[in-house]
Enzyme design. Sequence first.
Site, PDB file in Angstrom:
ATOM      1  N   TYR A 134      18.913  35.141 -48.118  1.00  0.00           N
ATOM      2  CA  TYR A 134      17.566  34.724 -48.650  1.00  0.00           C
ATOM      3  C   TYR A 134      17.469  35.350 -50.217  1.00  0.00           C
ATOM      4  O   TYR A 134      16.822  34.725 -51.127  1.00  0.00           O
ATOM      5  CB  TYR A 134      16.663  35.525 -47.779  1.00  0.00           C
ATOM      6  CG  TYR A 134      16.136  34.454 -46.817  1.00  0.00           C
ATOM      7  CD1 TYR A 134      15.390  33.271 -46.948  1.00  0.00           C
ATOM      8  CD2 TYR A 134      16.781  34.802 -45.512  1.00  0.00           C
ATOM      9  CE1 TYR A 134      15.199  32.424 -46.122  1.00  0.00           C
ATOM     10  CE2 TYR A 134      16.450  33.662 -44.394  1.00  0.00           C
ATOM     11  CZ  TYR A 134      15.445  32.458 -44.782  1.00  0.00           C
ATOM     12  OH  TYR A 134      15.415  31.495 -43.700  1.00  0.00           O
ATOM     13  N   ASP A 188       8.601  39.806 -39.211  1.00  0.00           N
ATOM     14  CA  ASP A 188       9.795  38.769 -39.935  1.00  0.00           C
ATOM     15  C   ASP A 188      10.886  39.522 -40.297  1.00  0.00           C
ATOM     16  O   ASP A 188      10.787  40.612 -40.727  1.00  0.00           O
ATOM     17  CB  ASP A 188       9.011  38.000 -40.888  1.00  0.00           C
ATOM     18  CG  ASP A 188       9.967  36.698 -41.176  1.00  0.00           C
ATOM     19  OD1 ASP A 188       9.697  35.971 -40.383  1.00  0.00           O
ATOM     20  OD2 ASP A 188      10.544  36.788 -42.127  1.00  0.00           O
ATOM     21  N   ARG A 246      -4.512  33.884 -36.592  1.00  0.00           N
ATOM     22  CA  ARG A 246      -3.868  33.845 -38.032  1.00  0.00           C
ATOM     23  C   ARG A 246      -4.440  33.346 -38.992  1.00  0.00           C
ATOM     24  O   ARG A 246      -4.355  33.537 -40.118  1.00  0.00           O
ATOM     25  CB  ARG A 246      -2.290  33.231 -38.082  1.00  0.00           C
ATOM     26  CG  ARG A 246      -1.286  34.288 -37.433  1.00  0.00           C
ATOM     27  CD  ARG A 246      -0.774  35.199 -38.538  1.00  0.00           C
ATOM     28  NE  ARG A 246      -0.886  34.558 -40.010  1.00  0.00           N
ATOM     29  CZ  ARG A 246      -0.089  33.776 -40.585  1.00  0.00           C
ATOM     30  NH1 ARG A 246       1.143  33.674 -39.689  1.00  0.00           N
ATOM     31  NH2 ARG A 246       0.003  33.141 -41.528  1.00  0.00           N
ATOM     32  N   ARG A 251       4.061  30.391 -33.896  1.00  0.00           N
ATOM     33  CA  ARG A 251       3.700  28.935 -34.399  1.00  0.00           C
ATOM     34  C   ARG A 251       3.303  28.042 -33.515  1.00  0.00           C
ATOM     35  O   ARG A 251       2.652  26.969 -33.485  1.00  0.00           O
ATOM     36  CB  ARG A 251       4.808  28.518 -35.429  1.00  0.00           C
ATOM     37  CG  ARG A 251       5.264  29.279 -36.486  1.00  0.00           C
ATOM     38  CD  ARG A 251       6.213  28.891 -37.227  1.00  0.00           C
ATOM     39  NE  ARG A 251       7.485  28.865 -36.380  1.00  0.00           N
ATOM     40  CZ  ARG A 251       8.662  28.318 -36.608  1.00  0.00           C
ATOM     41  NH1 ARG A 251       8.613  27.732 -37.779  1.00  0.00           N
ATOM     42  NH2 ARG A 251       9.536  28.415 -35.989  1.00  0.00           N
ATOM     43  N   ARG A 295      11.333  33.298 -31.072  1.00  0.00           N
ATOM     44  CA  ARG A 295      10.173  32.795 -31.626  1.00  0.00           C
ATOM     45  C   ARG A 295       9.101  32.440 -31.010  1.00  0.00           C
ATOM     46  O   ARG A 295       8.319  31.432 -31.094  1.00  0.00           O
ATOM     47  CB  ARG A 295      10.713  31.502 -32.750  1.00  0.00           C
ATOM     48  CG  ARG A 295      11.860  31.944 -33.632  1.00  0.00           C
ATOM     49  CD  ARG A 295      11.482  32.897 -34.594  1.00  0.00           C
ATOM     50  NE  ARG A 295      10.390  32.376 -35.755  1.00  0.00           N
ATOM     51  CZ  ARG A 295      10.945  31.801 -36.705  1.00  0.00           C
ATOM     52  NH1 ARG A 295      12.078  31.486 -37.186  1.00  0.00           N
ATOM     53  NH2 ARG A 295       9.880  31.388 -37.768  1.00  0.00           N
TER      54      ARG A 295
HETATM   55  O1  CP3 Z   1       9.016  35.242 -31.677  1.00  0.00           O
HETATM   56  C1  CP3 Z   1       8.565  35.366 -32.882  1.00  0.00           C
HETATM   57  O2  CP3 Z   1       8.192  34.521 -33.415  1.00  0.00           O
HETATM   58  C2  CP3 Z   1       8.818  36.701 -33.205  1.00  0.00           C
HETATM   59  C3  CP3 Z   1       8.717  36.827 -34.790  1.00  0.00           C
HETATM   60  C4  CP3 Z   1       9.472  36.334 -35.655  1.00  0.00           C
HETATM   61  C5  CP3 Z   1       9.297  35.728 -36.907  1.00  0.00           C
HETATM   62  N1  CP3 Z   1      10.461  35.442 -37.442  1.00  0.00           N
HETATM   63  C6  CP3 Z   1       7.942  35.267 -37.108  1.00  0.00           C
HETATM   64  C7  CP3 Z   1       7.734  34.210 -38.223  1.00  0.00           C
HETATM   65  C8  CP3 Z   1      10.963  36.531 -35.534  1.00  0.00           C
HETATM   66  C9  CP3 Z   1      11.882  37.245 -34.482  1.00  0.00           C
HETATM   67  C10 CP3 Z   1      11.399  35.877 -36.849  1.00  0.00           C
HETATM   68  C11 CP3 Z   1      12.785  35.815 -37.154  1.00  0.00           C
HETATM   69  C12 CP3 Z   1      13.158  35.091 -38.596  1.00  0.00           C
HETATM   70  N2  CP3 Z   1      12.384  34.779 -39.760  1.00  0.00           N
HETATM   71  C13 CP3 Z   1      14.321  34.487 -38.535  1.00  0.00           C
HETATM   72  C14 CP3 Z   1      15.580  34.657 -37.645  1.00  0.00           C
HETATM   73  C15 CP3 Z   1      15.175  33.685 -36.509  1.00  0.00           C
HETATM   74  C16 CP3 Z   1      15.598  32.226 -36.846  1.00  0.00           C
HETATM   75  O3  CP3 Z   1      14.671  31.538 -36.663  1.00  0.00           O
HETATM   76  O4  CP3 Z   1      16.962  31.761 -37.141  1.00  0.00           O
HETATM   77  C17 CP3 Z   1      14.644  34.058 -40.061  1.00  0.00           C
HETATM   78  C18 CP3 Z   1      15.506  33.014 -40.427  1.00  0.00           C
HETATM   79  C19 CP3 Z   1      13.106  34.030 -40.570  1.00  0.00           C
HETATM   80  C20 CP3 Z   1      12.682  33.791 -41.899  1.00  0.00           C
HETATM   81  C21 CP3 Z   1      11.631  32.831 -41.693  1.00  0.00           C
HETATM   82  N3  CP3 Z   1      10.429  33.347 -41.699  1.00  0.00           N
HETATM   83  C22 CP3 Z   1      11.453  31.385 -41.604  1.00  0.00           C
HETATM   84  C23 CP3 Z   1      12.564  30.484 -41.542  1.00  0.00           C
HETATM   85  C24 CP3 Z   1      10.244  31.057 -41.299  1.00  0.00           C
HETATM   86  C25 CP3 Z   1       9.553  29.793 -40.894  1.00  0.00           C
HETATM   87  C26 CP3 Z   1       8.921  29.176 -42.102  1.00  0.00           C
HETATM   88  C27 CP3 Z   1       7.845  28.109 -41.389  1.00  0.00           C
HETATM   89  O5  CP3 Z   1       6.669  28.276 -41.516  1.00  0.00           O
HETATM   90  O6  CP3 Z   1       8.269  27.136 -40.618  1.00  0.00           O
HETATM   91  C28 CP3 Z   1       9.521  32.252 -41.365  1.00  0.00           C
HETATM   92  C29 CP3 Z   1       7.998  32.386 -41.218  1.00  0.00           C
HETATM   93  C30 CP3 Z   1       7.573  32.841 -39.813  1.00  0.00           C
HETATM   94  N4  CP3 Z   1       8.116  34.130 -39.170  1.00  0.00           N
HETATM   95  C31 CP3 Z   1       6.504  32.420 -39.127  1.00  0.00           C
HETATM   96  C32 CP3 Z   1       6.482  33.464 -37.884  1.00  0.00           C
HETATM   97  C33 CP3 Z   1       5.525  33.236 -36.897  1.00  0.00           C
HETATM   98  C34 CP3 Z   1       5.655  31.338 -39.448  1.00  0.00           C
HETATM   99  C35 CP3 Z   1       4.691  31.851 -40.256  1.00  0.00           C
HETATM  100  C36 CP3 Z   1       3.191  31.376 -39.915  1.00  0.00           C
HETATM  101  O7  CP3 Z   1       2.835  31.264 -38.633  1.00  0.00           O
HETATM  102  O8  CP3 Z   1       2.510  31.170 -41.064  1.00  0.00           O
END
Ligand code: CP3
Length: 349
Positions: free
Chosen positions: A158, A83, A47, A38, A34
């Site tokens: 999910y 994602d 974004r 964020r 990640r």
């Molecule tokens: O390094 C990176 O950020 C690469 C991209 C990446 C994202 N999600 C971008 C993202 C990766 C590798 C993921 C994987 C992901 N997504 C997982 C597995 C990793 C883990 O953390 O266990 C899971 C369970 C998800 C599902 C998911 N998507 C969650 C739990 C969230 C967080 C919600 C939040 O805002 O706290 C997301 C959204 C998400 N995926 C964001 C990003 C950058 C945030 C969205 C935003 O910035 O608006």
Amino acid sequence: MDSTAAGTTTTSTSPYMAAARGETPQHTPVWFMRQAGRSLPEYRELRSGTTMLEACTNPEMTCEITLQPVQRYDVDAAVFFSDIVVPLAAVGIDIDIVPGTGPVLNQPFRTEADLERLRNLDPCDIPYITEAIGLATKELGDKPLIGFAGAPYTLASYLIEGGPSRDYLNTKTMMRNNPDLWNRLLNKLAAICGEFLRVQVEAGASAIQLFDSWAGSLSKADFRTYALPYAAQAMMSVSESTPRTYFGVGTSHLLESMRDTGASVIGVDWRTTLDEAAERLPGTVLQGNLDPTVPFADTDIMLQEADKVLQAGQAAPGHIFNLGHGVHPTTNPDQLKRLVDHIHETTRR
Ligand code: CP3
């Protein structure tokens, strides 16, 4: 990156690729799960006004976000910005990624009829993935791009819960009450997940990681019955010459089983030390495992903790430094930069 002249042994110049293959890297490679998102102010700026799924389907934006942490931290690998639910959205599932919550479905999967909503993923469904990876790998040169997917169990949770869950009640009830429906659903998800990985490698990703973030919620026996076969099926879509990491959270009880996914690298969370993991997984390259809250401590304390991880990692035939789970959104990027510099400086050969 590698010179593969017939009959010669290849040596990877990329520290990530070398470590992943059990060769000796120039320094211990480091990247952060990640990292592309964020916690970076430049990410939030780029974004603003764009939804997560819009960003994931815009190749120029995806490429720029993928490169941001590489430019800022000089990490040894980029992780593709996307994602785990992007392939589900691509096959037409009505799914939203809600800021601060994560993926949310209006209509969760609960019955036989819901299977109809899940069709196969075709490369034509995700041209933006192929394009973004093409753009990013051109900029990255020798630095590897890690492609990824959510593993079938985590994706199923999910779909079935309809969003994040504490106890996975609906998911676990379906797998026990209706193993046939479970099997059909998970087979479909394994095919989607495998195709998503395959497309990324074909487009230029040098390695892949399967995120089975919620696998730790299963007992070892349940993991082996209800999750492992499908993760292994997805993993088989990518050739053995590509480094393949399998990662889960709270999975100390599953370590040996995680290797049965066919992964060549095992991602270890911070609850198990890497020397213990190495003893239990002889001959296996490990990735991890600084507690993601450690970068919130003072720098000298953070670096001492990092040294302990580096020390423990020496017990494995290869160690890729990472956090034990994703970067916390409020992490100070300067701390991560200091961490990367420290790892590079202290492990240089
Ligand atoms: O390094 C990176 O950020 C690469 C991209 C990446 C994202 N999600 C971008 C993202 C990766 C590798 C993921 C994987 C992901 N997504 C997982 C597995 C990793 C883990 O953390 O266990 C899971 C369970 C998800 C599902 C998911 N998507 C969650 C739990 C969230 C967080 C919600 C939040 O805002 O706290 C997301 C959204 C998400 N995926 C964001 C990003 C950058 C945030 C969205 C935003 O910035 O608006």
